[in-house]
Enzyme design. Structure first.
Site, short mmCIF file in Angstrom:
data_model
loop_
_atom_site.label_atom_id
_atom_site.label_comp_id
_atom_site.label_asym_id
_atom_site.label_seq_id
_atom_site.Cartn_x
_atom_site.Cartn_y
_atom_site.Cartn_z
N HIS A 48 -3.51 7.08 2.61
CA HIS A 48 -3.94 5.77 1.98
C HIS A 48 -5.27 5.25 2.62
O HIS A 48 -5.39 5.38 3.79
CB HIS A 48 -2.66 4.68 2.45
CG HIS A 48 -3.18 3.01 2.11
ND1 HIS A 48 -3.84 2.93 1.10
CD2 HIS A 48 -3.19 2.23 3.17
CE1 HIS A 48 -4.05 1.65 1.05
NE2 HIS A 48 -3.86 1.26 2.40
N ASN B 5 -10.23 -0.41 -0.19
CA ASN B 5 -8.89 -0.59 0.15
C ASN B 5 -8.01 -1.13 -1.15
O ASN B 5 -8.25 -2.13 -1.35
CB ASN B 5 -8.16 -1.24 1.41
CG ASN B 5 -6.86 -1.05 1.31
OD1 ASN B 5 -6.09 -0.71 0.61
ND2 ASN B 5 -6.44 -1.55 2.86
N CYS C 101 0.69 -1.09 0.05
CA CYS C 101 -0.08 -0.02 0.21
C CYS C 101 0.75 1.08 0.06
O CYS C 101 0.35 2.41 -0.35
CB CYS C 101 -0.80 -0.22 1.10
SG CYS C 101 -1.89 -1.35 1.31
O1 UT7 Z 1 -3.70 -1.43 3.87
C1 UT7 Z 1 -3.00 -1.47 4.78
C2 UT7 Z 1 -2.88 -2.75 5.75
N1 UT7 Z 1 -4.22 -3.05 6.33
C3 UT7 Z 1 -4.56 -2.60 7.42
O2 UT7 Z 1 -4.02 -1.48 7.86
C4 UT7 Z 1 -5.99 -2.99 7.86
C5 UT7 Z 1 -6.15 -2.64 9.14
N2 UT7 Z 1 -7.17 -3.25 10.10
C6 UT7 Z 1 -8.36 -2.88 9.54
O3 UT7 Z 1 -8.80 -2.11 8.94
C7 UT7 Z 1 -9.37 -3.60 10.80
O4 UT7 Z 1 -8.63 -4.35 11.93
C8 UT7 Z 1 -10.20 -4.51 10.20
C9 UT7 Z 1 -11.49 -4.00 9.47
C10 UT7 Z 1 -9.57 -5.41 9.35
C11 UT7 Z 1 -11.06 -5.45 11.13
O5 UT7 Z 1 -11.67 -4.44 12.02
P1 UT7 Z 1 -11.83 -4.69 13.65
O6 UT7 Z 1 -12.31 -3.59 14.27
O7 UT7 Z 1 -10.05 -4.85 13.90
O8 UT7 Z 1 -12.32 -6.14 13.88
P2 UT7 Z 1 -11.30 -7.32 14.62
O9 UT7 Z 1 -10.65 -7.99 13.77
O10 UT7 Z 1 -10.96 -6.95 15.83
O11 UT7 Z 1 -12.57 -8.17 14.92
C12 UT7 Z 1 -13.88 -7.87 15.82
C13 UT7 Z 1 -14.95 -8.93 15.74
C14 UT7 Z 1 -14.54 -10.34 15.77
O12 UT7 Z 1 -15.46 -11.13 16.36
P3 UT7 Z 1 -15.30 -11.45 17.91
O13 UT7 Z 1 -14.11 -12.38 18.00
O14 UT7 Z 1 -15.25 -10.29 18.59
O15 UT7 Z 1 -16.80 -12.30 18.01
C15 UT7 Z 1 -14.25 -10.69 14.24
O16 UT7 Z 1 -14.51 -12.25 14.13
O17 UT7 Z 1 -15.53 -8.69 14.35
C16 UT7 Z 1 -15.68 -10.06 13.56
N3 UT7 Z 1 -15.38 -9.74 12.17
C17 UT7 Z 1 -16.24 -9.37 11.40
N4 UT7 Z 1 -17.51 -9.36 11.59
C18 UT7 Z 1 -18.57 -9.20 10.67
C19 UT7 Z 1 -14.23 -9.54 11.48
N5 UT7 Z 1 -14.55 -9.32 10.15
C20 UT7 Z 1 -15.87 -9.33 10.08
C21 UT7 Z 1 -16.66 -8.77 9.01
N6 UT7 Z 1 -18.00 -8.88 9.49
N7 UT7 Z 1 -16.48 -8.84 7.86
#
Ligand code: UT7
Length: 327
Positions: free
Chosen positions: A254, A284, A114
């Protein structure tokens, strides 16, 4: 007298097919509400099978060259930033050079995920300043849908396809690139990677069955590193040029996640009205995200001559970079 390097033209090529959050609700256990609240994304683009990274790159490049008033034969350097090349060998830049009808010139791919467009811009700047090149084309080109696992809700909701290009060349000071930085820390390499398909783990029936040819991401850990790194590199390029956040006309981060953008913006003390975001429409698009934003701002008249524009990015590697430009 030192030569200043600046941006002379920009262009975008987006695939026509739109994938909405509701489309993804049918594929994985997710919801429009979760995706919107956690990422700011409503829809993203997906390339058709016949659309390739080089094909869309050539389309975006022709638009950038037209804006710059240049011909493909004017180019001395072509850098294609991509983690989704047409094929492992040869470089996508080689295909772009031929498709554009440019003279044989220094053309290569750059793998900084990225942050790649900003890495490419910094390389182009060095070539122009040292007069190794007069005009350089830098393309951020990603067809990430080809590497996204549509069974993995943690990644498939985020990434989208898109390509944008910028032509760099000599400009009259005080316009031009005022400061730039590039960084990599491989200690976090396993936070965002594609395990198979390279020389370490060549593609095989086993790797395909294990779905190891798809993107794996530890999003939550990356989130924190992304915010810290983008804040830090933004401050560093501002300091180098002795510019305060107040003086900026525009901040183009980004487009990783709207919450990352908001956190970086707040830490830097930049007003929301000065921050550009299109993540709701594009998702993204990795290294294409900043040049797509830049092109939208140029074409909509949001950028005016003399404006100070800050760009910063973060991506797999991990990599991060910053660029400060006076338009
Ligand atoms: O491009 C540069 C590199 N990439 C990045 O910088 C990405 C950076 N990270 C992010 O944008 C975020 O971490 C994400 C959007 C990927 C995820 O969001 P988050 O708020 O960090 O969620 P999380 O991974 O902490 O997950 C929270 C909950 C989990 O469920 P439990 O364990 O709390 O029951 C996940 O399983 O949300 C769940 N979850 C989802 N639920 C519905 C993860 N993905 C999804 C989804 N839909 N698509």
């Amino acid at each position: 007298m030192e030569i200043a390097a600046g941006i002379l033209g920009t262009g975008t090529a987006l695939p026509g097919k739109v994938i909405t959050n509701h489309d993804l609700e049918k594929l994985v256990d997710t919801s429009d509400q979760w995706i919107t609240e956690r990422t700011g994304i409503k829809e993203r683009r997906q390339a058709a099978p016949e659309e390739t990274t080089s094909l869309l790159s050539a389309e975006a490049s022709r638009k950038a060259l037209a804006m710059a008033g240049l011909e493909p034969q004017d180019l001395d350097l072509i850098i294609c930033s991509t983690i989704s090349p047409d094929m492992p060998l040869p470089s996508t830049a080689a295909f772009i050079q031929t498709q554009l009808g440019a003279h044989p010139c220094c053309s290569f791919d750059l793998a900084a995920a990225c942050s790649g467009f900003l890495f490419g811009a910094t390389v182009a700047e060095q070539y122009i300043k040292t007069q190794k090149a007069k005009y350089a084309l830098v393309i951020g080109a990603e067809l990430l849908s080809r590497y996204v696992d549509y069974h993995d809700r943690a990644t498939c909701v985020i990434f989208g396809d898109g390509v944008a290009a910028a032509v760099f060349g000599p400009v009259e000071p005080p316009s031009g690139i005022l400061a730039s930085e590039m960084h990599t820390n491989g200690a976090f390499a396993d936070h965002l990677y594609i395990p198979a398909g390279g020389a370490r783990k060549p593609a095989s029936c086993e790797t395909v069955t294990a779905r190891d040819h798809y993107i794996k991401m530890r999003g939550n850990e990356l989130f924190k590193v992304a915010v810290r790194s983008m804040e830090d590199v933004s401050r560093r390029v501002l300091e180098q040029a002795n510019v305060c956040p107040d003086q900026l006309a525009l901040f183009i981060p980004h487009q990783a996640n709207q919450r990352i953008t908001n956190a970086v913006r707040d830490r830097l003390g930049i007003g929301a009205e000065k921050v550009y975001s299109n993540i709701s429409r594009t998702g993204n698009t990795s290294s294409a995200s900043i040049p797509i934003c830049l092109d939208e701002c140029v074409r909509s008249g949001r950028i005016k001559k003399g404006d100070l524009i800050l760009m910063s990015a973060f991506g797999a590697g991990v990599t991060w970079g910053g660029l400060l430009v006076r338009w």
